[in-house]
Write an enzyme that holds these catalytic residues in place. Structure first.
Site, short mmCIF file in Angstrom:
data_model
loop_
_atom_site.label_atom_id
_atom_site.label_comp_id
_atom_site.label_asym_id
_atom_site.label_seq_id
_atom_site.Cartn_x
_atom_site.Cartn_y
_atom_site.Cartn_z
N HIS A 1 0.82 -1.22 0.00
CA HIS A 1 0.00 0.00 0.00
C HIS A 1 0.86 1.26 0.00
O HIS A 1 0.52 2.27 0.64
CB HIS A 1 -0.95 0.03 1.20
CG HIS A 1 -1.99 -1.05 1.22
ND1 HIS A 1 -3.29 -0.84 0.82
CD2 HIS A 1 -1.92 -2.36 1.56
CE1 HIS A 1 -3.97 -1.96 0.95
NE2 HIS A 1 -3.15 -2.91 1.38
N TYR B 1 1.07 -4.57 11.77
CA TYR B 1 1.07 -3.16 11.38
C TYR B 1 1.92 -2.30 12.32
O TYR B 1 2.78 -1.55 11.87
CB TYR B 1 -0.36 -2.61 11.32
CG TYR B 1 -1.14 -3.11 10.13
CD1 TYR B 1 -1.45 -4.45 10.01
CD2 TYR B 1 -1.55 -2.26 9.12
CE1 TYR B 1 -2.16 -4.93 8.91
CE2 TYR B 1 -2.26 -2.72 8.03
CZ TYR B 1 -2.56 -4.05 7.93
OH TYR B 1 -3.25 -4.52 6.85
N ASN C 1 -10.32 -2.62 2.72
CA ASN C 1 -10.04 -2.63 1.28
C ASN C 1 -11.33 -2.37 0.51
O ASN C 1 -12.41 -2.31 1.10
CB ASN C 1 -9.49 -4.01 0.86
CG ASN C 1 -8.00 -4.14 1.10
OD1 ASN C 1 -7.30 -3.15 1.35
ND2 ASN C 1 -7.50 -5.36 1.02
C1 HEM Z 1 -2.17 -11.06 7.61
C2 HEM Z 1 -2.52 -10.27 6.62
C3 HEM Z 1 -1.97 -8.88 6.47
C4 HEM Z 1 -0.79 -8.37 6.88
C5 HEM Z 1 0.32 -9.08 7.64
C6 HEM Z 1 -0.75 -6.99 6.46
C7 HEM Z 1 0.30 -6.13 6.66
C8 HEM Z 1 0.35 -4.83 6.26
C9 HEM Z 1 1.47 -3.95 6.43
C10 HEM Z 1 2.78 -4.32 7.10
C11 HEM Z 1 1.13 -2.74 5.92
C12 HEM Z 1 1.99 -1.50 5.86
C13 HEM Z 1 1.69 -0.62 7.02
C14 HEM Z 1 2.44 0.70 6.93
O1 HEM Z 1 3.66 0.67 6.75
O2 HEM Z 1 1.79 1.76 7.10
C15 HEM Z 1 -0.21 -2.85 5.44
C16 HEM Z 1 -0.93 -1.83 4.90
C17 HEM Z 1 -2.25 -1.92 4.63
N1 HEM Z 1 -3.05 -3.04 4.68
FE1 HEM Z 1 -2.50 -4.85 5.23
N2 HEM Z 1 -1.91 -6.69 5.82
C18 HEM Z 1 -2.69 -7.83 5.81
C19 HEM Z 1 -3.95 -7.97 5.29
C20 HEM Z 1 -4.73 -6.92 4.92
C21 HEM Z 1 -6.15 -6.98 4.70
C22 HEM Z 1 -7.03 -8.22 4.84
C23 HEM Z 1 -6.55 -5.73 4.40
C24 HEM Z 1 -7.94 -5.25 4.15
C25 HEM Z 1 -8.85 -5.43 5.06
C26 HEM Z 1 -5.39 -4.85 4.45
C27 HEM Z 1 -5.42 -3.50 4.24
C28 HEM Z 1 -4.33 -2.68 4.33
C29 HEM Z 1 -4.37 -1.26 4.06
C30 HEM Z 1 -5.58 -0.45 3.65
C31 HEM Z 1 -3.07 -0.78 4.24
C32 HEM Z 1 -2.59 0.64 4.02
C33 HEM Z 1 -2.87 1.52 5.22
C34 HEM Z 1 -2.47 2.93 4.87
O3 HEM Z 1 -3.17 3.53 4.02
O4 HEM Z 1 -1.49 3.43 5.41
N3 HEM Z 1 -4.31 -5.61 4.76
N4 HEM Z 1 -0.67 -4.14 5.63
#
Ligand code: HEM
Length: 491
Positions: free
Chosen positions: A66, A349, A139
């Site tokens: 992202h 996160y 999402n």
């Molecule tokens: C085990 C599964 C998941 C892991 C380990 C994971 C991990 C991460 C990580 C490490 C980031 C970066 C955070 C940052 O540096 O700001 C991220 C961002 C993000 N993830 Fe996930 N994620 C997973 C599943 C999901 C799912 C299921 C969704 C939707 C419901 C999702 C939605 C997002 C969104 C929207 C961001 C961006 C947030 C922003 O705008 O700063 N992720 N995710």
């Protein structure tokens, strides 16, 4: 004399003339300090060294996923009473408003990548409530690729560019997911028209994972969150995406910024679906399985509130790059569920933020709660909190700070042995089949074409093609047959 500790670096303290970071006047910001007219440059030119050193360090690590995103501010307003379901203060009554910041994003490619790529979109909302922040990190699709977070890093590696060529390649994606039939449902969204939203305003949002709402009496309900835009959902078909992306690779960021600037405020309605945990076994799927939607005919959407984005950010770095979400950040009355993927996210996160932004990332203005807060976590890199307490331990008879009121937790009992295992009701094929059959024929045709194109990657082996065709056949026989005949594969 004013209390100097109250001063914080900000544009409002700008001096009318240039200074160094320590405030010394800069009387020449054009020429470095040299011996004579032609140099060499003196190392004592602190002003030059400071300028370069700051510049050299301007970039921080981009998000591991992202990375590409746009944010905006606004408010959430409760429109329907759900206080019988949750004790959350910000949901206490219709009319209550809470300030929010929202970040939309694409998932796989870099910070400056085009916003027209086929990719899920992030829809992350930070509510600044009176009881601390609530991050609903969702999402634009209601389901996810895998149901166990153990698979997430491999999944992201497969979707990201090839580590050798740095090109995203279908054969790697189809190889990885051929081992994971639970991903079929997500692919009925990604390879559908909604796989390339027109922009961020014309798309839906979902909390995706199952959360728990708990009311004042301690009664828990599982809940799924849905954001519905007040405008129509719109997507870009392949030709349109190429045109739009070719003309402006930041078109969605621009659309968001310009719309808000012009007073056309993007708006979504929030709905919930609820399941009483006492009934969680009565479905032929596991309600906590993130690869499943909850059928809306038996679990109808219930309106809760509206989200309005009416203010652009002032600074992209401070309010987008430094903005940090975490699904672990909830408020009393909202809790996690045992959804395995959510449980993994709870850890991942904040861990990522501590690496990306540092251990005090929650002190950054955009991330800090707007409610009063207090604890003994202190010091660490880049800690800019001014503190004057003498008691930094707990408990203490000198410190009047007390425990908060008890926060209700889900009243679940556990009785099982440790194991690493799959869930019982995988049911991987039914919902993807139903969704495919719900498409109009032209939409089905576009879906099939995208699959034929992906499976035609010369590095996809016949074995992998057969697995995909077999999987799709289990979801929908005619879809499998169509793919087999167009790819000339006998299964
Ligand atoms: C085990 C599964 C998941 C892991 C380990 C994971 C991990 C991460 C990580 C490490 C980031 C970066 C955070 C940052 O540096 O700001 C991220 C961002 C993000 N993830 Fe996930 N994620 C997973 C599943 C999901 C799912 C299921 C969704 C939707 C419901 C999702 C939605 C997002 C969104 C929207 C961001 C961006 C947030 C922003 O705008 O700063 N992720 N995710």
């Amino acid at each position: 004399m004013a209390d100097l500790s109250k001063y914080r670096p900000s544009s409002s303290y700008n001096s009318p003339y240039w200074t160094t970071n320590s405030g010394a006047p800069v009387w020449n910001n054009n020429n470095s300090l040299t011996v004579g007219q032609r140099g060499p440059i003196l190392l004592e030119d602190y002003q030059l060294v400071e300028k370069l050193a700051n510049f050299d360090r301007e970039r921080i690590p981009e998000r591991v996923v992202h990375a590409r995103g746009a944010s905006a501010k606004g408010f959430f307003e409760v429109t329907h009473d759900i206080s019988h379901l949750t004790s959350a203060d910000f949901l206490r009554a219709p009319g209550e408003q809470t300030p929010v910041i929202v970040r939309f994003s694409t998932v796989i490619h870099e910070r400056g990548s085009p916003e027209t790529l086929r990719d899920p979109r992030g829809f992350a909302v930070k509510f600044y409530t009176r009881e601390g922040n609530f991050d609903l990190v969702g999402n634009n699709f209601p389901v996810f690729f895998v149901r166990d977070g153990m698979k997430f890093p491999d999944m992201v590696h497969a979707l990201k560019p090839n580590p050798k060529s740095h090109i995203q390649e279908d054969w790697r994606i189809l190889d990885f997911f051929s081992h994971h039939p639970e991903s079929l449902h997500m692919f009925t969204f990604l390879f559908d028209d909604v796989g390339v939203p027109q922009d961020y305003r014309h798309m839906e949002g979902f909390g995706v994972n199952t959360y728990t709402l708990i009311n004042k009496e301690g009664k828990a309900h599982y809940v799924k969150f849905h954001w519905k835009p007040t405008v129509e959902v719109k997507n870009l078909l392949e030709d349109e995406a190429i045109k739009v992306g070719g003309a402006n690779h930041s078109h969605a960021t621009q659309d968001l910024f310009d719309s808000i600037g012009a007073g056309t405020f993007p708006e979504w309605k929030l709905f919930i679906q609820i399941i009483d945990p006492d009934h969680e076994d009565k479905f032929d799927f596991d309600p906590l399985d993130v690869t499943k939607t909850w059928p809306e005919d038996i679990l109808p959407l219930q309106p809760v509130g509206r989200l309005v984005l009416n203010k652009n950010i002032d600074n992209f770095f401070a309010e987008n790059e430094q903005l940090a979400f975490c699904p672990a950040i909830v408020v009393p009355g909202i809790y996690y569920s045992d959804d395995k993927l959510l449980q993994t996210r709870i850890f991942s996160y904040a861990d990522s933020q501590r690496h990306r932004l540092g251990p005090n990332y929650l002190q950054l203005p955009v991330n800090a709660p707007k409610s009063a807060h207090h604890n003994n976590h202190h010091e660490g890199f880049m800690n800019f909190m001014h503190r004057d307490e003498e008691i930094n331990y707990f408990p203490s008879r000198y410190d009047p700070v007390r425990h908060a009121e008890p926060v209700p937790l889900p009243p679940t009992y556990f009785n099982a042995k440790r194991d690493r295992t799959i869930i019982e009701k995988e049911n991987n094929f039914q919902q993807p089949g139903e969704r495919y059959r719900s498409f109009a024929p032209e939409r089905q045709e576009r879906f099939i074409k995208r699959w034929v194109a992906a499976l035609s990657d010369p590095r996809v082996t016949d074995e992998i093609r057969s697995i995909w065709i077999t999987n799709w056949s289990q979801a929908d026989k005619s879809l499998g047959q169509e793919l087999a005949s167009r790819l000339n594969i006998k299964v």
